[in-house]
Design an enzyme around this catalytic site. Structure first.
Site, PDB file in Angstrom:
ATOM      1  N   TYR A 160       0.704  -1.137   0.083  1.00  0.00           N
ATOM      2  CA  TYR A 160      -0.002   0.044   0.064  1.00  0.00           C
ATOM      3  C   TYR A 160       0.865   1.196   0.006  1.00  0.00           C
ATOM      4  O   TYR A 160       0.318   2.445  -0.107  1.00  0.00           O
ATOM      5  CB  TYR A 160      -0.768   0.158   1.262  1.00  0.00           C
ATOM      6  CG  TYR A 160      -2.171  -0.870   1.038  1.00  0.00           C
ATOM      7  CD1 TYR A 160      -2.317  -1.983   0.506  1.00  0.00           C
ATOM      8  CD2 TYR A 160      -3.450  -0.360   1.891  1.00  0.00           C
ATOM      9  CE1 TYR A 160      -3.409  -2.786   0.325  1.00  0.00           C
ATOM     10  CE2 TYR A 160      -4.537  -1.029   1.722  1.00  0.00           C
ATOM     11  CZ  TYR A 160      -4.592  -2.161   0.873  1.00  0.00           C
ATOM     12  OH  TYR A 160      -5.521  -2.991   0.967  1.00  0.00           O
ATOM     13  N   LYS A 227       2.027 -13.544   6.542  1.00  0.00           N
ATOM     14  CA  LYS A 227       2.142 -14.436   5.527  1.00  0.00           C
ATOM     15  C   LYS A 227       3.381 -14.752   5.417  1.00  0.00           C
ATOM     16  O   LYS A 227       3.893 -14.808   4.284  1.00  0.00           O
ATOM     17  CB  LYS A 227       1.285 -13.793   4.089  1.00  0.00           C
ATOM     18  CG  LYS A 227       0.859 -14.975   3.359  1.00  0.00           C
ATOM     19  CD  LYS A 227      -0.044 -15.950   3.627  1.00  0.00           C
ATOM     20  CE  LYS A 227      -0.132 -17.157   2.584  1.00  0.00           C
ATOM     21  NZ  LYS A 227      -0.760 -18.195   2.928  1.00  0.00           N
ATOM     22  N   ASP A 278      -4.201 -16.590   6.120  1.00  0.00           N
ATOM     23  CA  ASP A 278      -4.954 -17.455   5.808  1.00  0.00           C
ATOM     24  C   ASP A 278      -5.813 -18.490   7.114  1.00  0.00           C
ATOM     25  O   ASP A 278      -7.048 -18.414   7.113  1.00  0.00           O
ATOM     26  CB  ASP A 278      -4.769 -18.378   4.450  1.00  0.00           C
ATOM     27  CG  ASP A 278      -3.194 -19.047   4.821  1.00  0.00           C
ATOM     28  OD1 ASP A 278      -2.546 -18.625   5.709  1.00  0.00           O
ATOM     29  OD2 ASP A 278      -3.150 -20.026   3.918  1.00  0.00           O
ATOM     30  N   ASP A 302      -6.164  -4.807   6.286  1.00  0.00           N
ATOM     31  CA  ASP A 302      -7.248  -4.349   5.730  1.00  0.00           C
ATOM     32  C   ASP A 302      -8.479  -5.404   5.269  1.00  0.00           C
ATOM     33  O   ASP A 302      -9.615  -5.103   5.608  1.00  0.00           O
ATOM     34  CB  ASP A 302      -6.897  -3.712   4.285  1.00  0.00           C
ATOM     35  CG  ASP A 302      -7.884  -2.802   3.612  1.00  0.00           C
ATOM     36  OD1 ASP A 302      -8.951  -2.339   4.174  1.00  0.00           O
ATOM     37  OD2 ASP A 302      -7.669  -2.342   2.680  1.00  0.00           O
TER      38      ASP A 302
END
Ligand code: NAP
Length: 411
Positions: A160, A227, A278, A302
């Site tokens: 971002y 992640k 996840d 987000d």
């Protein structure tokens, strides 16, 4: 502060002064606010009414919020010919705390987004979103009350950060050439490219803020969501630097999951653990009440904050804060909902709850508590705006201003 270029200074109130770990707040602090576009004026009016009512009630008239209007968005453009006048940045810096309505992203204004610009220019690096359930709100899950999480999302880095180049641009050709020829990559020539920077500085200051928050608010755990199994040197490093910070600065008060024996936490310590992103999306559904404070890089945060908000009945009740080292800008998480602008129709709860976060931030917990109780009561009475009324059996649909009146009456 140098004097404002375009704004008149406030006519009443005392500036909140931010010291390193605490704020100096008088009984009548100046609170700059940006009204916002679209539904902004409606929900800001309602929010002022509720916050003023709570402060009056909690402190018997001894304390008062001195609202001071500053400008951004369409109102700034029409008054000053600028989307965000310099004075607005200066005012948030100077007064340390501000409240903001939603802003339209101007088409062709040269901005990615006014909101992102505010966060980046003021280095408001932590986006804080508490997500909890309010009894009676329709939810898609069976036990929505198990959700009580506060998400600390990094606000300035990651994919971002706005570092990206379009396919076929000169820049992308040079980047691809460098990566293929000098770094041994094999990137297709018809690619666009975005860069994902995650730094020790950006990670540790966020982790510090989240752990401090967990300790002062008696939260039981802090979870790093990443992640890192795939993106080892960005997301994996985010996790490692998070544990490192906990060890370096909060060893007395935190314990990593790997050192917990038999499931019991030593007294006075909070748990520090991590989850892969996840898996975390499953965990919020299957083991909801095991999570409390969650720390994530920008993109994960987000997604995760919207998923959590959906689980307790949607974005209409989701507040937010953007925090820097010394500054704090509180805002609703939804947008300007232009089709409802000026209709006195929408739900002001998201901005009101952002106001609650603001009151807690300045240490006015009694007023904050009154508002939360009265919101719970008003929803229990089923006196709600259209968005909740359409999903609740037997609800009385009220306008934005009637909702604010009901909340004040319920205090
Ligand atoms: P939006 O303004 O959040 O509205 C989308 C829908 O969400 C509305 O049509 C409405 O749904 C519901 N909604 C939003 N706020 C509500 C409220 N207070 N009470 C009840 N329902 C509410 O999203 P958007 O239409 O995608 O974006 C519009 C503009 O806002 C864009 O210019 C965008 O850039 C900007 N934006 C600003 C911010 C910010 O300032 N932080 C954040 C997001 C978007 P129903 O019609 O189904 O009732």
């Amino acid at each position: 502060m140098g004097a404002f270029e375009k704004y008149q200074p406030p006519t009443e109130g005392v500036r909140i002064v931010a010291h390193e770990t605490e704020l100096e707040v008088s009984d009548n602090p100046v609170i700059p606010f940006i009204e916002g576009d679209g539904i902004g004026p409606d929900i800001m009016r309602a929010t002022h009414r509720v916050l003023n009512g709570a402060v009056q009630k909690a402190y018997d008239g001894q304390r008062k919020l001195c609202w001071y209007e500053i400008f951004a968005g369409e109102k700034a453009q029409s008054r000053f010919g600028e989307w965000i006048p310099k004075d607005t940045f200066e005012a948030v810096r100077h007064y340390s705390v501000a409240l903001k309505g939603p802003l339209t992203t101007p088409v062709g204004g040269g901005f990615r987004s006014l909101n992102v610009t505010l966060r980046q220019v003021l280095d408001l690096y932590a986006c804080v979103r508490p997500v909890r359930y309010f009894e009676g709100v329709p939810s898609p899950v069976k036990e929505p009350w198990k959700m009580d999480m506060v998400i600390f999302r990094e606000n300035t880095e990651d994919v971002y950060a706005g570092i990206e180049w379009a396919k076929d641009s000169d820049e992308v050709r040079r980047v691809i050439q460098f990566l293929n020829e000098e770094m041994g990559c094999s990137i297709r020539s018809d690619s666009g490219i975005g860069i994902k920077p995650i730094s020790v500085t950006g990670t540790k200051r966020l982790a510090r803020k989240a752990i401090r928050y967990a300790l002062t608010r008696n939260r039981k755990s802090v979870t790093f969501v990443h992640k890192g199994n795939i993106m080892k040197f960005t997301e994996g490093a985010f996790r490692d630097w998070g544990y490192e910070l906990a060890r370096e600065e909060f060893a007395e008060r935190t314990i990593p999951e790997s050192e917990v024996r038999g499931g019991d936490l030593p007294p006075g310590k909070i748990l520090v653990n991590d989850r892969i992103a996840d898996a975390m999306f499953q965990q919020i559904l299957t083991r909801t009440d095991e999570y409390s404070v969650v720390v994530t890089p920008n993109l994960n945060g987000d997604y995760l904050s919207d998923a959590c908000a959906a689980q307790v009945g949607g974005l209409g009740l989701a507040p937010g804060a953007n925090l820097g080292e010394t500054m704090a800008l509180f805002e609703a998480t939804h947008g300007t909902a232009p089709k409802y602008a000026g209709q006195d129709k929408v739900n002001p709860s998201s901005l009101i709850l952002s106001g609650v976060m603001m009151l807690e931030h300045i240490g006015w917990d009694e007023a904050a508590g009154l508002i939360v109780k009265s919101l719970e009561e008003t929803i229990r009475q089923k006196r709600v705006t259209y968005d909740l009324a359409r999903m609740m059996e037997g609800a009385t649909k009220v306008s934005t201003s009637q909702f604010a009146d009901a909340m004040v009456a319920n205090m």
